[in-house]
Design a protein around this motif. Structure first.
Motif, PDB file in Angstrom:
ATOM      1  N   HIS A 179       0.810  -1.212   0.000  1.00 47.05           N
ATOM      2  CA  HIS A 179       0.000   0.000   0.000  1.00 47.05           C
ATOM      3  C   HIS A 179       0.846   1.266   0.000  1.00 47.05           C
ATOM      4  N   TYR A 180       2.006   1.222   0.640  1.00 43.09           N
ATOM      5  CA  TYR A 180       2.870   2.398   0.725  1.00 43.09           C
ATOM      6  C   TYR A 180       4.321   1.995   0.503  1.00 43.09           C
ATOM      7  N   VAL A 181       5.040   2.845  -0.207  1.00 44.67           N
ATOM      8  CA  VAL A 181       6.497   2.752  -0.295  1.00 44.67           C
ATOM      9  C   VAL A 181       7.029   4.084   0.207  1.00 44.67           C
ATOM     10  N   VAL A 182       7.897   4.032   1.191  1.00 44.59           N
ATOM     11  CA  VAL A 182       8.518   5.239   1.715  1.00 44.59           C
ATOM     12  C   VAL A 182       9.998   5.165   1.380  1.00 44.59           C
ATOM     13  N   LEU A 183      10.468   6.146   0.659  1.00 45.89           N
ATOM     14  CA  LEU A 183      11.881   6.222   0.294  1.00 45.89           C
ATOM     15  C   LEU A 183      12.556   7.217   1.220  1.00 45.89           C
ATOM     16  N   ASP A 184      13.117   6.711   2.293  1.00 49.07           N
ATOM     17  CA  ASP A 184      13.792   7.567   3.255  1.00 49.07           C
ATOM     18  C   ASP A 184      15.074   8.101   2.635  1.00 49.07           C
ATOM     19  N   GLU A 185      15.304   9.385   2.809  1.00 41.84           N
ATOM     20  CA  GLU A 185      16.480  10.047   2.242  1.00 41.84           C
ATOM     21  C   GLU A 185      16.536   9.870   0.720  1.00 41.84           C
ATOM     22  N   ALA A 186      15.377   9.963   0.081  1.00 41.60           N
ATOM     23  CA  ALA A 186      15.286   9.777  -1.374  1.00 41.60           C
ATOM     24  C   ALA A 186      16.179  10.757  -2.116  1.00 41.60           C
ATOM     25  N   ASP A 187      16.260  11.984  -1.633  1.00 43.52           N
ATOM     26  CA  ASP A 187      17.114  12.965  -2.298  1.00 43.52           C
ATOM     27  C   ASP A 187      18.583  12.547  -2.256  1.00 43.52           C
ATOM     28  N   GLU A 188      19.002  11.979  -1.153  1.00 40.48           N
ATOM     29  CA  GLU A 188      20.383  11.509  -1.046  1.00 40.48           C
ATOM     30  C   GLU A 188      20.628  10.292  -1.937  1.00 40.48           C
ATOM     31  N   MET A 189      19.644   9.399  -2.030  1.00 40.83           N
ATOM     32  CA  MET A 189      19.796   8.240  -2.914  1.00 40.83           C
ATOM     33  C   MET A 189      19.976   8.693  -4.353  1.00 40.83           C
ATOM     34  N   LEU A 190      19.216   9.692  -4.760  1.00 36.91           N
ATOM     35  CA  LEU A 190      19.370  10.210  -6.128  1.00 36.91           C
ATOM     36  C   LEU A 190      20.749  10.834  -6.311  1.00 36.91           C
ATOM     37  N   ASN A 191      21.205  11.584  -5.320  1.00 42.11           N
ATOM     38  CA  ASN A 191      22.529  12.194  -5.398  1.00 42.11           C
ATOM     39  C   ASN A 191      23.646  11.156  -5.461  1.00 42.11           C
ATOM     40  N   MET A 192      23.414   9.988  -4.873  1.00 39.44           N
ATOM     41  CA  MET A 192      24.425   8.941  -4.838  1.00 39.44           C
ATOM     42  C   MET A 192      24.349   8.016  -6.057  1.00 39.44           C
ATOM     43  N   GLY A 193      23.446   8.302  -6.989  1.00 40.19           N
ATOM     44  CA  GLY A 193      23.384   7.510  -8.211  1.00 40.19           C
ATOM     45  C   GLY A 193      22.434   6.327  -8.181  1.00 40.19           C
ATOM     46  N   PHE A 194      21.457   6.335  -7.292  1.00 40.42           N
ATOM     47  CA  PHE A 194      20.514   5.232  -7.182  1.00 40.42           C
ATOM     48  C   PHE A 194      19.250   5.445  -8.022  1.00 40.42           C
ATOM     49  N   LYS A 195      19.282   6.367  -8.974  1.00 42.06           N
ATOM     50  CA  LYS A 195      18.090   6.686  -9.771  1.00 42.06           C
ATOM     51  C   LYS A 195      17.525   5.448 -10.465  1.00 42.06           C
ATOM     52  N   ASP A 196      18.370   4.667 -11.136  1.00 40.31           N
ATOM     53  CA  ASP A 196      17.888   3.477 -11.842  1.00 40.31           C
ATOM     54  C   ASP A 196      17.281   2.467 -10.873  1.00 40.31           C
ATOM     55  N   ASP A 197      17.900   2.305  -9.703  1.00 36.19           N
ATOM     56  CA  ASP A 197      17.367   1.374  -8.708  1.00 36.19           C
ATOM     57  C   ASP A 197      15.997   1.828  -8.215  1.00 36.19           C
ATOM     58  N   ILE A 198      15.872   3.111  -7.935  1.00 38.84           N
ATOM     59  CA  ILE A 198      14.595   3.645  -7.460  1.00 38.84           C
ATOM     60  C   ILE A 198      13.516   3.477  -8.528  1.00 38.84           C
ATOM     61  N   GLU A 199      13.846   3.774  -9.771  1.00 44.64           N
ATOM     62  CA  GLU A 199      12.866   3.611 -10.857  1.00 44.64           C
ATOM     63  C   GLU A 199      12.446   2.156 -11.005  1.00 44.64           C
ATOM     64  N   PHE A 200      13.381   1.213 -10.883  1.00 44.15           N
ATOM     65  CA  PHE A 200      13.046  -0.207 -10.964  1.00 44.15           C
ATOM     66  C   PHE A 200      12.072  -0.595  -9.855  1.00 44.15           C
ATOM     67  N   ILE A 201      12.350  -0.161  -8.644  1.00 46.36           N
ATOM     68  CA  ILE A 201      11.477  -0.479  -7.503  1.00 46.36           C
ATOM     69  C   ILE A 201      10.091   0.122  -7.708  1.00 46.36           C
ATOM     70  N   LEU A 202      10.032   1.372  -8.147  1.00 46.43           N
ATOM     71  CA  LEU A 202       8.738   2.023  -8.331  1.00 46.43           C
ATOM     72  C   LEU A 202       7.944   1.414  -9.480  1.00 46.43           C
ATOM     73  N   LYS A 203       8.607   0.912 -10.518  1.00 47.44           N
ATOM     74  CA  LYS A 203       7.895   0.218 -11.604  1.00 47.44           C
ATOM     75  C   LYS A 203       7.306  -1.091 -11.107  1.00 47.44           C
ATOM     76  N   THR A 204       8.008  -1.741 -10.191  1.00 44.12           N
ATOM     77  CA  THR A 204       7.540  -3.013  -9.633  1.00 44.12           C
ATOM     78  C   THR A 204       6.365  -2.780  -8.698  1.00 44.12           C
ATOM     79  N   HIS A 205       6.356  -1.650  -8.019  1.00 42.10           N
ATOM     80  CA  HIS A 205       5.273  -1.279  -7.097  1.00 42.10           C
ATOM     81  C   HIS A 205       4.229  -0.519  -7.904  1.00 42.10           C
TER      82      HIS A 205
END
Length: 91
Positions: free
Chosen positions: A46-72
């Motif tokens: 029902h919910y996905v919470v991306l803690d420190e999402a801005d930092e994950m993007l800054n660290m290069g996790f954009k593709d990982d985040i997009e993969f997770i969000l496509k799955t959800h």
């Protein structure tokens, strides 16, 4: 609650997930590994919470985040920083 992250036994984490839980706390890489192994299914989340999402993007996790969000595919997504949480736009 089950915490899943790299550096710990994935076998034990999969065993804990199979017991059932209402909350999963995961690092992006380990969550993707579990999704690819079909050890976790995000379709009924029902919910996905991306803690420190801005930092994950800054660290290069954009593709990982997009993969997770496509799955959800259902529910709500919230991106969090140290200062606030806000719903992801377009969801």
């Amino acid at each position: 609650m089950v915490a899943v992250y790299g550096g710990a036994s994935i076998g034990m984490q999969i065993r804990d997930l199979k017991k059932g839980t209402h909350i999963v706390v995961a690092t992006p890489g380990r969550l993707i590994d579990l999704i690819e192994r079909k050890a976790i299914n995000l379709e009924n989340i029902h919910y996905v919470v991306l803690d420190e999402a801005d930092e994950m993007l800054n660290m290069g996790f954009k593709d990982d985040i997009e993969f997770i969000l496509k799955t959800h595919r259902t529910g709500k997504v919230h991106g969090c920083s140290a200062l606030r949480c806000r719903p992801r736009s377009g969801r």
